[in-house]
Motif scaffolding. Structure first.
Motif, PDB file in Angstrom:
ATOM      1  N   LEU A  68      46.737  80.018 111.279  1.00 40.85           N
ATOM      2  CA  LEU A  68      46.737  80.795 112.179  1.00 40.85           C
ATOM      3  C   LEU A  68      45.993  81.819 111.922  1.00 40.85           C
ATOM      4  CD1 LEU A  68      47.215  81.591 114.900  1.00 40.85           C
ATOM      5  CD2 LEU A  68      49.597  83.794 114.604  1.00 40.85           C
ATOM      6  N   ASP A  69      46.198  82.754 110.224  1.00 40.39           N
ATOM      7  CA  ASP A  69      45.290  83.253 109.913  1.00 40.39           C
ATOM      8  C   ASP A  69      43.978  83.237 109.576  1.00 40.39           C
ATOM      9  OD1 ASP A  69      47.749  85.435 110.207  1.00 40.39           O
ATOM     10  OD2 ASP A  69      48.452  85.042 107.767  1.00 40.39           O
ATOM     11  N   GLU A  70      44.122  82.290 108.893  1.00 42.74           N
ATOM     12  CA  GLU A  70      42.334  81.782 108.549  1.00 42.74           C
ATOM     13  C   GLU A  70      41.425  81.444 110.378  1.00 42.74           C
ATOM     14  OE1 GLU A  70      42.620  77.773 106.589  1.00 42.74           O
ATOM     15  OE2 GLU A  70      44.087  78.449 105.662  1.00 42.74           O
ATOM     16  N   THR A 109      55.155  79.478 107.417  1.00 39.73           N
ATOM     17  CA  THR A 109      53.910  79.350 107.266  1.00 39.73           C
ATOM     18  C   THR A 109      53.125  79.000 106.854  1.00 39.73           C
ATOM     19  OG1 THR A 109      54.606  78.613 104.638  1.00 39.73           O
ATOM     20  CG2 THR A 109      55.751  80.581 104.823  1.00 39.73           C
ATOM     21  N   LYS A 110      53.596  77.587 106.400  1.00 43.69           N
ATOM     22  CA  LYS A 110      51.930  77.460 106.927  1.00 43.69           C
ATOM     23  C   LYS A 110      51.299  77.444 107.780  1.00 43.69           C
ATOM     24  CE  LYS A 110      53.119  72.286 108.391  1.00 43.69           C
ATOM     25  NZ  LYS A 110      52.794  71.272 108.537  1.00 43.69           N
TER      26      LYS A 110
END
Length: 106
Positions: free
Chosen positions: A69-71, A63-64
């Motif tokens: 990746l989303d950031e 999840t981290k």
């Protein structure tokens, strides 16, 4: 105990309508649609060919790492790269990967 079983049977009889049960059991609710709404085999659209230049896959990620990746995707979008997404960013990273710099413990 027998009286209790009889009560349970009466309770079920009150909930279930005999005609309705018979209709379900006879398949009345599962009959084929009328001929006017059925599409003949010749009228059906031909299925499109599946693309061969990519495949949809499923991978596991921490999840981290997904958060990171989303950031990065959001930062790219803020810079005006509106088509940025996870898979595009991973593809760019793969193009730039130097195998000599990958840690042995991976």
């Amino acid at each position: 105990m027998a009286a209790r079983d009889e009560e349970a049977g009466l309770g079920a009889a009150r909930v279930l309508d005999g005609d309705e049960v018979q209709g379900v059991l006879s398949g009345a609710f599962y009959q084929a649609p009328p001929e006017s709404t059925r599409m003949l085999r010749a009228e059906r659209p031909t299925p499109k060919e599946k693309p061969t230049h990519y495949k949809v896959i499923c991978i596991s990620m921490y999840t981290k790492d997904l958060d990171q990746l989303d950031e990065l995707v959001e930062k790219l979008k803020a810079r005006g790269i509106t088509k940025a997404n996870r898979s595009a960013l991973i593809r760019v990273a793969l193009e730039q990967l130097d195998l000599d710099k990958v840690p042995r413990g991976l």
